[in-house]
Design an enzyme around this catalytic site. Structure first.
Site, short mmCIF file in Angstrom:
data_model
loop_
_atom_site.label_atom_id
_atom_site.label_comp_id
_atom_site.label_asym_id
_atom_site.label_seq_id
_atom_site.Cartn_x
_atom_site.Cartn_y
_atom_site.Cartn_z
N ARG A 26 1.13 -1.03 -0.06
CA ARG A 26 -0.17 0.14 0.14
C ARG A 26 0.91 0.90 -0.29
NH1 ARG A 26 -5.08 0.45 0.88
NH2 ARG A 26 -5.09 -1.81 1.98
N GLU A 49 -0.11 -8.11 -4.30
CA GLU A 49 -1.35 -7.20 -3.94
C GLU A 49 -0.91 -5.97 -4.40
OE1 GLU A 49 -4.77 -5.34 -0.94
OE2 GLU A 49 -3.89 -7.26 -0.93
N THR A 78 -7.68 -3.31 -2.77
CA THR A 78 -9.16 -2.00 -1.94
C THR A 78 -9.82 -2.03 -3.07
OG1 THR A 78 -7.40 -1.33 -0.59
CG2 THR A 78 -9.49 -0.15 -0.65
N LYS A 138 -11.15 -12.89 3.89
CA LYS A 138 -10.24 -12.74 4.07
C LYS A 138 -11.05 -11.74 5.46
CE LYS A 138 -8.79 -7.82 3.41
NZ LYS A 138 -8.99 -6.68 2.55
N GLY A 167 -3.11 -5.95 10.74
CA GLY A 167 -2.13 -5.64 11.80
C GLY A 167 -2.06 -7.43 12.44
N GLY A 187 0.55 -6.20 5.33
CA GLY A 187 0.48 -5.00 5.17
C GLY A 187 1.56 -4.20 5.88
#
Length: 216
Positions: A26, A49, A78, A138, A167, A187
């Site tokens: 991200r 991703e 997303t 997910k 997290g 992430g």
């Protein structure tokens, strides 16, 4: 294994990649993506991703597919609107990750041949995503719900691949795996915008080792 096999499930229990840790980049930019994906693939990651709220996400997906489409399952996260599906298909991505369970979006993605990991927070949402055709689930955000919910969900869900996302750290990964997750989407504990490639590599190595230690 060729890309077509890595990114396709033959039934609800088949994993589409060898290491069930989805790397979430991200905030990455097209100018950075090659070096970081290089490091991830070299460390054994074969699911990448790139979220749609990252700068130039389409270009990053396309670059990654061109570079590693035969070695890894590349896609976007997303994904919340039809235009994201259009872009993902145009870029050659095969993996679609959502934060929610929009049935129309999931149905269209599956019809287009995409592999879908649908985000959910309740049993009702999980079953809604499965009815729409999602091949993977997910749990998001996992850190809020914890392994206890995973354990409870496993008593009612079919044997669909379930990932913990949000997290998850190398220290907490094992608890989700023990509760019934097959893997995780990682992430912030893997990649932060602007970080050095070596940092990405070191974090990837820690996550992979945590997975292997649990699986030993």
């Amino acid at each position: 294994m060729a890309a077509a096999h890595r990114c396709t499930t033959t039934d609800m229990t088949t994993l589409p990649f060898q290491l069930p840790l989805i790397a979430i980049l991200r905030g990455i930019t097209p100018s950075e993506v090659d070096a970081h994906v290089d490091a991830l693939v070299e460390e054994g990651f074969d699911a990448i991703e790139i979220p749609t709220n990252s700068p130039g996400w389409l270009e990053s997906v396309q670059r990654s597919v061109q570079r590693y489409g035969q070695h890894a399952c590349i896609g976007a996260g997303t994904v919340v609107q039809p235009a994201h599906i259009d872009g993902l298909l145009q870029a050659g991505g095969r993996l679609m990750v959502t934060p929610n369970t929009d049935p129309q979006l999931i149905q269209r993605a599956v019809a287009e041949g995409l592999l879908v990991a649908a985000g959910f927070a309740t049993a009702s949402e999980a079953f809604q995503a499965l009815r729409a055709g999602a091949q993977m689930l997910k749990l998001f955000p996992a850190s809020i719900h914890g392994p206890a919910l995973v354990r409870a969900l496993r008593s009612v869900l079919p044997p669909v691949p379930l990932f913990a996302v949000g997290g998850v750290s190398p220290d907490t990964l094992a608890s989700y795996l023990s509760a019934g997750c097959v893997g995780a989407g990682i992430g912030g504990d893997l990649y932060q915008p602007g970080q050095a490639v070596q940092t990405t590599r070191e974090h990837a190595r820690r996550f992979r080792q945590a997975y292997l230690d649990h699986s030993a």
